[in-house]
Design an enzyme around this catalytic site. Structure first.
Site, PDB file in Angstrom:
ATOM      1  N   HIS A 182      -3.206   8.904  10.933  1.00  0.00           N
ATOM      2  CA  HIS A 182      -2.751   8.235   9.719  1.00  0.00           C
ATOM      3  C   HIS A 182      -2.352   9.301   8.486  1.00  0.00           C
ATOM      4  O   HIS A 182      -2.568   8.854   7.494  1.00  0.00           O
ATOM      5  CB  HIS A 182      -3.895   7.182   9.173  1.00  0.00           C
ATOM      6  N   GLU A 218     -11.787   2.919   6.455  1.00  0.00           N
ATOM      7  CA  GLU A 218     -11.444   3.966   6.597  1.00  0.00           C
ATOM      8  C   GLU A 218     -12.265   5.002   5.472  1.00  0.00           C
ATOM      9  O   GLU A 218     -12.206   4.823   4.477  1.00  0.00           O
ATOM     10  CB  GLU A 218      -9.885   4.168   6.338  1.00  0.00           C
TER      11      GLU A 218
END
Length: 96
Positions: free
Chosen positions: A94, A75
């Site tokens: 997210h 990420e």
């Protein structure tokens, strides 16, 4: 085993797993092959739970009908990752 029963019976598989040695890549080619054809997968737990190349292969073959992914092994997700352009993958930001 219990996981095999859940995989075989589920239309939608929701992952809310922590990152532990037991859950690392718990979803991979073999576990995906035990799922109902066309299963939908949602991962909002940890990216390490899924072996991403195996999921992409299952998506391409139709074994997995779709995936909604909020977490990834790396990420932010690299711009050239196959998930970005796959028509059956929904990526969420997210931010919850």
């Amino acid at each position: 085993e219990g996981l095999d029963i859940v995989l075989a019976q589920s239309d939608i598989l929701v992952l809310l797993l922590p990152d532990t040695p037991e859950t690392h890549h718990i979803i991979h080619r073999e576990t995906l092959s035990k799922c109902k054809p066309g299963v939908k997968l949602i991962n909002v737990g940890r990216g390490s739970a899924i072996q991403e190349d195996d999921l992409l292969e299952a998506l391409h073959s139709g074994m997995v009908g779709g995936a909604t992914l909020d977490v990834f092994q790396q990420e932010p997700l690299p711009r050239d990752h196959g998930f970005w352009n796959h028509p059956n993958v929904l990526i969420t930001p997210h931010i919850a």
